[in-house]
Design a protein around this motif. Structure first.
Motif, mmCIF file in Angstrom:
data_model
loop_
_atom_site.group_PDB
_atom_site.id
_atom_site.type_symbol
_atom_site.label_atom_id
_atom_site.label_comp_id
_atom_site.label_asym_id
_atom_site.label_seq_id
_atom_site.Cartn_x
_atom_site.Cartn_y
_atom_site.Cartn_z
ATOM 1 N N UNK A 156 0.830 -1.219 0.000
ATOM 2 C CA UNK A 156 0.000 0.000 0.000
ATOM 3 C C UNK A 156 0.858 1.260 0.000
ATOM 4 N N UNK A 157 0.380 2.303 -0.666
ATOM 5 C CA UNK A 157 1.131 3.554 -0.761
ATOM 6 C C UNK A 157 1.325 4.185 0.618
ATOM 7 N N UNK A 158 0.444 3.840 1.566
ATOM 8 C CA UNK A 158 0.569 4.349 2.929
ATOM 9 C C UNK A 158 1.930 3.989 3.516
ATOM 10 N N UNK A 159 2.432 2.790 3.183
ATOM 11 C CA UNK A 159 3.716 2.364 3.740
ATOM 12 C C UNK A 159 4.852 3.264 3.252
ATOM 13 N N UNK A 160 4.728 3.755 2.017
ATOM 14 C CA UNK A 160 5.762 4.660 1.504
ATOM 15 C C UNK A 160 5.757 5.968 2.294
ATOM 16 N N UNK A 161 4.565 6.439 2.662
ATOM 17 C CA UNK A 161 4.487 7.693 3.430
ATOM 18 C C UNK A 161 5.197 7.560 4.776
ATOM 19 N N UNK A 162 5.119 6.366 5.389
ATOM 20 C CA UNK A 162 5.790 6.147 6.678
ATOM 21 C C UNK A 162 7.304 6.132 6.495
ATOM 22 N N UNK A 163 7.768 5.472 5.431
ATOM 23 C CA UNK A 163 9.216 5.446 5.162
ATOM 24 C C UNK A 163 9.732 6.866 4.960
#
Length: 483
Positions: free
Chosen positions: A223-230
């Protein structure tokens, strides 16, 4: 929602007439369809899809499909910070599942309860529900499904420990590593990096995990959400290295994703991080702008969460009532059986009179023991209340950030009453009321909140005006009577 996607998701296998194939199709869409939409950050579309699937499950009397859909809605709405709606769907899911022995769904429901409890500040209840979720997940026979669920619960429990139990950060690391060993997903790697930055000041290890996390994200289907956390953690890494311009780049990239997928909690956090970064760059105007955005959004989220807190408190009360009913129903059953035997013995003749009388005496003795035990329990409860009171006083003196959360746990009825009297009450006002409840004097409040006694008096006057408290009534007496 994209019409072509709706047609594909809801029209798949429309000619299938058998009940089992229909259930299989619903299960597939509940899992794969929801995942695809989550992956793109299309949470609102995923909500629409699951509501459609719940209706389809109802039409074919597929109870577990209906429960799964409601649990999915609990997850999606929690992610969107719509916690009141999330809790309502989870309660529906739990009630409909009832005694059905489906460990996957039970784990899913308790896991989402735990997320809501955590976000709203009920840390102990969050951990309790994560433990239940993990317990049910360990009973799932399908190894792949079990690992997926445990990975999710270990990660979230680790994050909860990292953010809320500052005195035991090792607990956070244990659960994050458990999750990482099962599946080294990007979001887990990013949170392990956060652990190294926050608690170990080990920026080399943090950089390593973030590098691996980004490579895993780019190579996988996440999910793109995981990229936001990184990106957010990369911003923090550069902030710690005093590379503030680079930190801003990553924070802003993360913010764009969070705004796109409507992640209010992350948006709020990023506003604060960006404000701190601009402050380091001596850009007071931008720092102030983002601090104002943070404050506005934080107050908005806190106000929106009040009703949800009520639902959580009511649910907790009902759980305790149910536990007590189960506990004492056994006692009453035994009492009824013994009484029936006594009556039957009495009817059998005078020869058994003395024997029956002795049994009655034993029963009365046990009943008296029960009363004594209840008195002891009440005494212990009062002792616990006194302990909690002293704990709150010390937390207030230490200016502990968990003070308001703990106060809500100790005095839920008071907080509920204040909310009814003052629907838009914020955390600062609630903290002020808490200090009054704990009998802090004007001088004490001024000392421990770092303001002047005059400012404290002005707050008291504003509170009187807002709650229509008569001027002749002592404010401390008034709040002691609020239940």
């Amino acid at each position: 929602m994209n019409k072509l996607l709706i047609i594909w998701l809801l029209g798949m296998n429309v000619l299938i007439l058998g009940q089992d194939p229909q259930r299989h199709r619903i299960d597939s869409l509940l899992k794969a369809g929801t995942f695809e939409l989550r992956k793109e950050g299309r949470f609102d579309d995923a909500v629409v899809l699951n509501k459609q699937l719940i209706k389809q499950a109802q039409e074919i009397n597929y109870m577990e499909g209906e429960v799964w859909g409601n649990a999915n809605l609990g997850n999606l709405l929690c992610t969107l910070n719509r916690h009141e709606e999330s809790m309502k769907y989870l309660i529906i899911a739990e009630e409909k599942l009832g005694g059905i022995e489906n460990y996957f769904l039970k784990a899913k429901i308790y896991g989402e309860y735990a997320r809501n409890y955590y976000v709203l500040g009920f840390f102990e209840k969050s951990v309790e529900n994560y433990n239940k979720a993990i317990g049910f997940a360990l009973k799932i026979k399908n190894r792949k499904i079990q690992e997926n669920e445990l990975n999710y619960f270990y990660l979230n429990k680790g994050v909860a420990f990292m953010e809320k139990e500052m005195s035991h950060p090792d607990s956070a690391f244990i659960y994050l590593k458990k999750a990482y060993l099962l599946q080294p997903t990007p979001i887990i790697g990013a949170n392990i990096a956060g652990y190294y930055m926050r608690f170990k000041k080990d920026y080399d290890s943090a950089a390593f995990y973030l590098d691996v996390a980004m490579k895993n994200y780019e190579a996988g289907n996440f999910p793109i959400y995981q990229k936001s956390i990184i990106l957010k953690k990369l911003g923090s890494l550069h902030f710690h290295k005093k590379e503030y311009e680079k930190a801003l780049e990553y924070y802003n990239e993360s913010l764009k994703i969070s705004e796109k997928i409507h992640k209010s909690k992350d948006i709020k956090e990023l506003y604060k991080l960006i404000s701190k970064t601009y402050k380091k760059l001596d850009n007071k105007e931008q720092s102030g702008d983002y601090l104002e955005k943070y404050t506005t959004l934080n107050d908005s989220l806190n106000n929106a969460n009040h009703k949800t807190a009520d639902i959580l408190v009511n649910k907790y009360v009902k759980e305790k009532e149910k536990e007590n009913e189960q506990k004492y129903s056994g006692i009453y059953s035994v009492f009824t059986v013994i009484l029936a035997l006594i009556i039957a013995g009495a009817l059998s003749g005078y020869a058994y009179y003395r024997k029956n009388k002795k049994e009655k005496d034993i029963l009365l003795s046990k009943h008296q023991e029960t009363i004594v035990e209840k008195d002891l329990e009440n005494t212990q409860l009062r002792q616990k209340v006194n302990t909690a009171f002293n704990e709150l006083v010390q937390m207030a003196k230490d200016n502990n950030p968990e003070f308001v959360t703990r106060f809500r746990e100790v005095y839920p009825e008071l907080c509920q009453s204040l909310l009814e009297l003052y629907p838009d009450i914020n955390n600062e006002t609630l903290k002020f009321c808490a200090l009054l409840k704990l009998n802090f004097s004007t001088k004490d409040i001024a000392e421990y909140t770092f303001i002047t006694p005059r400012a404290v008096q002005m707050r008291k006057n504003r509170l009187r005006k807002r709650l229509n408290i008569p001027s002749e009534e002592d404010l401390y007496v008034w709040i002691s009577k609020v239940e």
